[in-house]
Design a protein around this motif. Structure first.
Motif, short mmCIF file in Angstrom:
data_model
loop_
_atom_site.label_atom_id
_atom_site.label_comp_id
_atom_site.label_asym_id
_atom_site.label_seq_id
_atom_site.Cartn_x
_atom_site.Cartn_y
_atom_site.Cartn_z
N ALA A 184 0.83 -1.21 0.00
CA ALA A 184 0.00 0.00 0.00
C ALA A 184 0.86 1.26 0.00
O ALA A 184 0.44 2.30 -0.48
CB ALA A 184 -0.92 0.01 1.21
N SER A 185 2.07 1.13 0.53
CA SER A 185 2.96 2.28 0.60
C SER A 185 4.40 1.79 0.55
O SER A 185 4.73 0.73 1.09
CB SER A 185 2.72 3.05 1.90
OG SER A 185 3.71 4.02 2.09
N PHE A 186 5.26 2.55 -0.06
CA PHE A 186 6.67 2.20 -0.06
C PHE A 186 7.28 2.34 1.33
O PHE A 186 8.31 1.77 1.63
CB PHE A 186 7.45 3.07 -1.05
CG PHE A 186 7.30 2.67 -2.48
CD1 PHE A 186 7.23 1.33 -2.84
CD2 PHE A 186 7.22 3.61 -3.47
CE1 PHE A 186 7.11 0.95 -4.16
CE2 PHE A 186 7.10 3.25 -4.80
CZ PHE A 186 7.03 1.92 -5.14
N ALA A 187 6.65 3.12 2.19
CA ALA A 187 7.16 3.32 3.55
C ALA A 187 7.18 2.01 4.32
O ALA A 187 7.93 1.86 5.28
CB ALA A 187 6.31 4.36 4.27
N ASP A 188 6.37 1.04 3.91
CA ASP A 188 6.35 -0.26 4.58
C ASP A 188 7.55 -1.12 4.20
O ASP A 188 7.79 -2.15 4.85
CB ASP A 188 5.06 -1.01 4.22
CG ASP A 188 3.82 -0.25 4.67
OD1 ASP A 188 3.92 0.56 5.61
OD2 ASP A 188 2.75 -0.47 4.07
N LEU A 189 8.29 -0.74 3.17
CA LEU A 189 9.43 -1.54 2.74
C LEU A 189 10.63 -1.27 3.64
O LEU A 189 11.13 -0.15 3.71
CB LEU A 189 9.78 -1.22 1.28
CG LEU A 189 8.68 -1.48 0.25
CD1 LEU A 189 9.14 -1.00 -1.12
CD2 LEU A 189 8.32 -2.95 0.21
N THR A 190 11.07 -2.30 4.35
CA THR A 190 12.21 -2.16 5.25
C THR A 190 13.13 -3.36 5.11
O THR A 190 12.74 -4.40 4.56
CB THR A 190 11.75 -2.05 6.72
OG1 THR A 190 11.04 -3.25 7.07
CG2 THR A 190 10.86 -0.84 6.95
N LEU A 191 14.33 -3.17 5.62
CA LEU A 191 15.31 -4.24 5.63
C LEU A 191 15.98 -4.23 6.99
O LEU A 191 16.48 -3.20 7.43
CB LEU A 191 16.35 -4.00 4.51
CG LEU A 191 17.51 -4.97 4.43
CD1 LEU A 191 17.00 -6.36 4.03
CD2 LEU A 191 18.53 -4.49 3.43
N SER A 192 15.97 -5.36 7.67
CA SER A 192 16.59 -5.46 8.99
C SER A 192 17.97 -6.07 8.85
O SER A 192 18.12 -7.17 8.31
CB SER A 192 15.74 -6.31 9.93
OG SER A 192 14.50 -5.70 10.16
N VAL A 193 18.97 -5.35 9.33
CA VAL A 193 20.34 -5.84 9.31
C VAL A 193 20.86 -5.73 10.75
O VAL A 193 21.07 -4.62 11.25
CB VAL A 193 21.23 -5.03 8.35
CG1 VAL A 193 22.66 -5.53 8.39
CG2 VAL A 193 20.67 -5.06 6.95
N GLY A 194 21.01 -6.86 11.39
CA GLY A 194 21.42 -6.84 12.79
C GLY A 194 20.33 -6.17 13.61
O GLY A 194 19.16 -6.54 13.55
N GLY A 195 20.69 -5.14 14.35
CA GLY A 195 19.70 -4.40 15.14
C GLY A 195 19.16 -3.19 14.42
O GLY A 195 18.28 -2.49 14.93
N ALA A 196 19.66 -2.88 13.21
CA ALA A 196 19.25 -1.68 12.47
C ALA A 196 18.14 -2.02 11.49
O ALA A 196 18.11 -3.09 10.90
CB ALA A 196 20.44 -1.10 11.72
N VAL A 197 17.23 -1.09 11.36
CA VAL A 197 16.15 -1.22 10.39
C VAL A 197 16.36 -0.15 9.32
O VAL A 197 16.35 1.05 9.61
CB VAL A 197 14.76 -1.05 11.05
CG1 VAL A 197 13.66 -1.12 10.02
CG2 VAL A 197 14.56 -2.09 12.13
N ILE A 198 16.56 -0.61 8.10
CA ILE A 198 16.77 0.30 6.98
C ILE A 198 15.44 0.47 6.27
O ILE A 198 14.89 -0.49 5.73
CB ILE A 198 17.84 -0.25 6.02
CG1 ILE A 198 19.16 -0.43 6.77
CG2 ILE A 198 18.00 0.67 4.82
CD1 ILE A 198 20.21 -1.16 5.99
N THR A 199 14.94 1.69 6.28
CA THR A 199 13.63 1.97 5.66
C THR A 199 13.86 2.52 4.26
O THR A 199 13.67 3.70 3.99
CB THR A 199 12.83 2.97 6.52
OG1 THR A 199 13.62 4.13 6.71
CG2 THR A 199 12.47 2.39 7.87
N TYR A 200 14.25 1.64 3.37
CA TYR A 200 14.53 2.05 1.99
C TYR A 200 13.26 2.46 1.25
O TYR A 200 13.32 3.17 0.26
CB TYR A 200 15.30 0.96 1.24
CG TYR A 200 14.52 -0.30 0.96
CD1 TYR A 200 13.83 -0.46 -0.22
CD2 TYR A 200 14.49 -1.33 1.90
CE1 TYR A 200 13.13 -1.62 -0.48
CE2 TYR A 200 13.78 -2.49 1.65
CZ TYR A 200 13.10 -2.63 0.46
OH TYR A 200 12.40 -3.78 0.21
N GLY A 201 12.13 2.06 1.75
CA GLY A 201 10.87 2.47 1.14
C GLY A 201 10.64 3.97 1.24
O GLY A 201 10.11 4.60 0.31
N ASN A 202 11.06 4.57 2.36
CA ASN A 202 10.95 6.03 2.50
C ASN A 202 11.80 6.74 1.46
O ASN A 202 11.42 7.78 0.92
CB ASN A 202 11.37 6.47 3.90
CG ASN A 202 10.35 6.09 4.95
OD1 ASN A 202 9.18 5.88 4.65
ND2 ASN A 202 10.80 5.99 6.19
#
Length: 128
Positions: free
Chosen positions: A53-71
Motif C-alpha cells: 500500500a505504501s513504499f514506507a512499509d518496505l524495510t530491511l533489517s540488518v542486525g539491530g538496524a532497520v533500513i527503511t529504503y521504502g521512505n
C-alpha cells in the motif's frame, strides 16, 4: 546602523527578493499538493502492482538496524513527479513569454525603396 537598515529595506523590497519569497511560499503549498497526489492517488495504483500500500512499509533489517529504503523510494518518486510538474510549468511560462516577446517586437526598419519614396514625398511637400 540607520544606513544599514535603509540598504536592507531597499534590498528586501526589490522585485527579485519579493519574487523569491512568493516562489518559496507557493512552492511549499505546491509540495503538499504533490505529496497528496503521490500518497493518495499514485501510490495506491502502484500498490496494486507491487502488493504494497505504501513504499514506507518496505524495510530491511540488518542486525539491530532497520533500513527503511521504502521512505527513500517514496522521496525519489516525490522528487521526480515534482520536477516533472515544475518542468512543464516552466515550459508553459517560457512559451507564453516567447509569444509575448514576438508580439512586442519592433516593426522592421524601412527598406531602401521605402526610404527613397519617403524622401520623394517630403521633397514634393516642400515644393508646394
Amino acid at each position: 546602523m540607520k544606513k544599514f537598515l535603509q540598504e536592507f529595506k531597499t534590498f528586501a523590497m526589490r522585485g527579485n527578493v519579493m519574487d523569491l519569497a512568493v516562489g518559496v511560499i507557493v512552492g511549499g503549498a505546491f509540495s503538499s499538493i504533490t505529496n497528496s497526489l503521490i500518497n493518495d492517488i499514485i501510490m495506491p495504483i502502484v500498490g496494486i502492482f507491487v502488493s504494497q500500500a505504501s513504499f514506507a512499509d518496505l524495510t530491511l533489517s540488518v542486525g539491530g538496524a532497520v533500513i527503511t529504503y521504502g521512505n527513500f523510494i517514496q522521496a525519489v518518486l516525490n522528487f521526480v513527479i515534482l520536477a516533472f510538474v515544475v518542468f512543464c510549468m516552466v515550459k508553459a511560462v517560457n512559451r507564453v513569454a516567447h509569444t509575448q516577446k514576438k508580439e512586442e517586437a519592433p516593426p522592421p526598419a524601412p527598406s531602401h525603396e521605402e526610404k527613397l519614396l519617403t524622401e520623394i514625398r517630403d521633397l514634393l511637400k516642400e515644393r508646394k
